[in-house]
Design an enzyme around this catalytic site. Structure first.
Site, mmCIF file in Angstrom:
data_model
loop_
_atom_site.group_PDB
_atom_site.id
_atom_site.type_symbol
_atom_site.label_atom_id
_atom_site.label_comp_id
_atom_site.label_asym_id
_atom_site.label_seq_id
_atom_site.Cartn_x
_atom_site.Cartn_y
_atom_site.Cartn_z
ATOM 1 N N CYS A 115 0.814 -1.230 0.000
ATOM 2 C CA CYS A 115 0.000 0.000 0.000
ATOM 3 C C CYS A 115 0.844 1.275 0.000
ATOM 4 O O CYS A 115 0.305 2.361 -0.216
ATOM 5 C CB CYS A 115 -0.970 -0.006 1.179
ATOM 6 N N HIS A 257 -3.286 7.170 2.742
ATOM 7 C CA HIS A 257 -3.680 5.855 2.215
ATOM 8 C C HIS A 257 -5.092 5.548 2.706
ATOM 9 O O HIS A 257 -5.392 5.653 3.896
ATOM 10 C CB HIS A 257 -2.686 4.799 2.702
ATOM 11 N N ASN A 287 -10.381 0.117 0.200
ATOM 12 C CA ASN A 287 -8.928 0.237 0.228
ATOM 13 C C ASN A 287 -8.401 -0.434 -1.042
ATOM 14 O O ASN A 287 -8.448 -1.655 -1.166
ATOM 15 C CB ASN A 287 -8.401 -0.462 1.491
HETATM 16 N N1 COA Z 1 -18.224 -7.651 9.920
HETATM 17 C C1 COA Z 1 -18.549 -7.957 11.187
HETATM 18 N N2 COA Z 1 -17.644 -8.218 12.116
HETATM 19 C C2 COA Z 1 -16.345 -8.159 11.767
HETATM 20 C C3 COA Z 1 -15.937 -7.833 10.474
HETATM 21 C C4 COA Z 1 -16.940 -7.577 9.529
HETATM 22 N N3 COA Z 1 -16.669 -7.244 8.245
HETATM 23 N N4 COA Z 1 -14.580 -7.811 10.423
HETATM 24 C C5 COA Z 1 -14.155 -8.151 11.658
HETATM 25 N N5 COA Z 1 -15.219 -8.359 12.459
HETATM 26 C C6 COA Z 1 -15.234 -8.750 13.852
HETATM 27 C C7 COA Z 1 -14.011 -9.530 14.272
HETATM 28 O O1 COA Z 1 -14.133 -10.878 13.855
HETATM 29 C C8 COA Z 1 -14.051 -9.367 15.747
HETATM 30 O O2 COA Z 1 -14.945 -10.284 16.278
HETATM 31 P P1 COA Z 1 -14.596 -11.037 17.659
HETATM 32 O O3 COA Z 1 -14.475 -9.935 18.674
HETATM 33 O O4 COA Z 1 -15.777 -11.934 17.829
HETATM 34 O O5 COA Z 1 -13.312 -11.748 17.422
HETATM 35 C C9 COA Z 1 -14.620 -7.964 15.936
HETATM 36 O O6 COA Z 1 -15.226 -7.612 14.680
HETATM 37 C C10 COA Z 1 -13.600 -6.933 16.267
HETATM 38 O O7 COA Z 1 -12.502 -7.136 15.413
HETATM 39 P P2 COA Z 1 -11.346 -6.115 15.332
HETATM 40 O O8 COA Z 1 -10.277 -6.603 14.392
HETATM 41 O O9 COA Z 1 -10.936 -5.740 16.716
HETATM 42 O O10 COA Z 1 -12.146 -4.901 14.661
HETATM 43 P P3 COA Z 1 -11.614 -3.506 14.292
HETATM 44 O O11 COA Z 1 -12.498 -2.484 14.848
HETATM 45 O O12 COA Z 1 -10.137 -3.388 14.515
HETATM 46 O O13 COA Z 1 -11.840 -3.474 12.703
HETATM 47 C C11 COA Z 1 -10.573 -3.720 10.704
HETATM 48 C C12 COA Z 1 -11.243 -4.446 11.855
HETATM 49 C C13 COA Z 1 -9.923 -4.745 9.778
HETATM 50 C C14 COA Z 1 -11.621 -2.968 9.931
HETATM 51 C C15 COA Z 1 -9.541 -2.743 11.275
HETATM 52 O O14 COA Z 1 -8.709 -3.407 12.180
HETATM 53 C C16 COA Z 1 -8.706 -2.121 10.216
HETATM 54 O O15 COA Z 1 -9.190 -1.341 9.418
HETATM 55 N N6 COA Z 1 -7.420 -2.411 10.208
HETATM 56 C C17 COA Z 1 -6.528 -1.865 9.232
HETATM 57 C C18 COA Z 1 -6.806 -2.493 7.933
HETATM 58 C C19 COA Z 1 -5.984 -1.899 6.870
HETATM 59 O O16 COA Z 1 -5.991 -0.725 6.685
HETATM 60 N N7 COA Z 1 -5.253 -2.724 6.163
HETATM 61 C C20 COA Z 1 -4.462 -2.314 5.104
HETATM 62 C C21 COA Z 1 -3.357 -1.475 5.570
HETATM 63 S S1 COA Z 1 -2.234 -1.331 4.319
#
Ligand code: COA
Length: 336
Positions: A115, A257, A287
């Site tokens: 990214c 980003h 993204n």
């Molecule tokens: N729908 C519903 N629930 C979801 C979900 C979705 N699409 N994606 C994840 N969850 C759940 C998880 O399974 C977790 O459940 P659990 O508590 O039963 O295990 C819960 O939501 C919380 O997960 P968590 O990872 O703590 O959520 P979050 O608020 O951090 O959001 C992301 C998850 C992936 C959206 C977030 O971490 C994120 O944006 N990270 C960066 C991603 C990114 O930018 N990547 C590229 C960078 S180059």
């Protein structure tokens, strides 16, 4: 133009996203997720997935052609493609892109920084131009993450989309609008497992590991990525503004980003930049990995969110881990 003071200047921009729209409700038909969860936790409303048969090179070539049109040129000295989803592991995809664009035997190679690929590409492009090795080049960032996502993984399926953005950079002077300022780059290979596709490379092959379908998919540890992305983009932004001799108050637009709206807002908050100054494109395309910054630039320019003379701060974080930032004064560009 030769000699000291020679700088890379933004001269054209183009973009391409696939026609196929995939809404959050579409995802919720097969995954345990909802439109409300995805919008609240990521800011993504819908994304585009490439149709079967459309590879990264197809999106990249389409964006590249528009960037050349925008710059009003037919030829470049180099095609540089930033991608984490090349058409094949070997050879590089940039020569295929150049061939699809009808650019004959132009020099072409790939750059892999996931990214952060566009910001890394800016640094390489600037070095080529500043050194006199290129007069004008095409930097394309393109990814088709839909081809590497696990269809059963709601975390990654809800975040990523496909697209390509391209810019033409030409030799110019530092006082011109569009002149690229300093670039800050960094990496931390100890974090390689945080964002990864394990299969398909020499690491597993050297161990004689048989291909495992699960390893062929993209995997991401969302929480640590989130925290690292905010920390690294904030630090790189501060460093690049310092190098450019510009203050936070001078920044008109933050083009970060497009990982997650909460990441964009957290970076703006930590920098002390008004959230409204953050250009947001992920609500409509998700993204798009390496493509996200040039796509956001093209969209922001088309919608009038970027104006000539604006001080634009760019910053990215991606797999590797890699990160970077740059700053420029936005120029007048033709919209193809
Ligand atoms: N729908 C519903 N629930 C979801 C979900 C979705 N699409 N994606 C994840 N969850 C759940 C998880 O399974 C977790 O459940 P659990 O508590 O039963 O295990 C819960 O939501 C919380 O997960 P968590 O990872 O703590 O959520 P979050 O608020 O951090 O959001 C992301 C998850 C992936 C959206 C977030 O971490 C994120 O944006 N990270 C960066 C991603 C990114 O930018 N990547 C590229 C960078 S180059």
């Amino acid at each position: 133009m030769t000699g000291a003071g020679r700088t890379a200047v933004l001269a054209g921009i183009g973009s391409c996203v696939p026609d196929r729209i995939v809404t959050n409700d579409d995802l919720a038909r097969t995954l345990d997720t909802s439109d409300a969860w995805i919008r609240t936790r990521t800011g993504v409303g819908e994304r585009r997935f490439a149709d079967a048969g459309a590879a990264t090179s197809d999106l990249a070539a389409a964006a590249g052609i528009l960037a050349l049109k925008s710059a009003g040129v037919a030829e470049v000295d180099l095609v540089l493609l930033a991608t984490a989803t090349p058409d094949r592991p070997c050879p590089a995809t940039a020569p295929t892109v150049a061939a699809k664009m009808g650019l004959d035997t132009v020099a072409a190679f790939d750059l892999a920084a996931v990214c952060s690929g566009f910001v890394y590409g800016l640094a390489v492009a600037a070095a080529m131009i500043e050194s006199g090795r290129a007069q004008r080049l095409l930097l394309i960032a393109a990814d088709t993450f839909s081809t590497i996502l696990d269809p059963d993984d709601r975390t990654t399926m809800s975040v990523f989309g496909d697209g390509a953005g391209a810019v033409v950079l030409r030799a110019g002077t530092p006082d011109e609008p569009g002149a690229l300022g300093p670039v800050q780059l960094g990496s931390d290979g100890a974090l390689a497992d945080m964002i990864t596709v394990r299969a398909g490379g020499s690491e597993q092959r050297a161990l004689g590991v048989l291909p495992d379908t699960a390893d062929a998919y993209f995997r991401m540890a969302g929480k640590p990525v989130f925290m690292q992305a905010v920390e690294r983009m904030t630090a790189a932004s501060l460093a690049v503004l310092r190098d450019a001799g510009r203050s936070i108050a001078e920044v008109d637009r933050l083009v970060g980003h497009q990982a997650n709206i909460r990441i964009l807002h957290a970076v703006a908050d930590q920098l002390g930049i008004d959230r409204d100054k953050a250009v947001v494109h992920l609500d409509r395309v998700g993204n798009t990995a390496g493509a996200s910054i040039p796509l956001a630039l093209a969209d922001g320019w088309a919608r009038g969110e970027l104006r000539p003379g604006d001080c634009v701060l760019l910053t990215a974080f991606g797999g590797g881990a890699t990160w970077g930032a740059s700053v420029l004064t936005w120029p007048e560009l033709a919209t193809p």
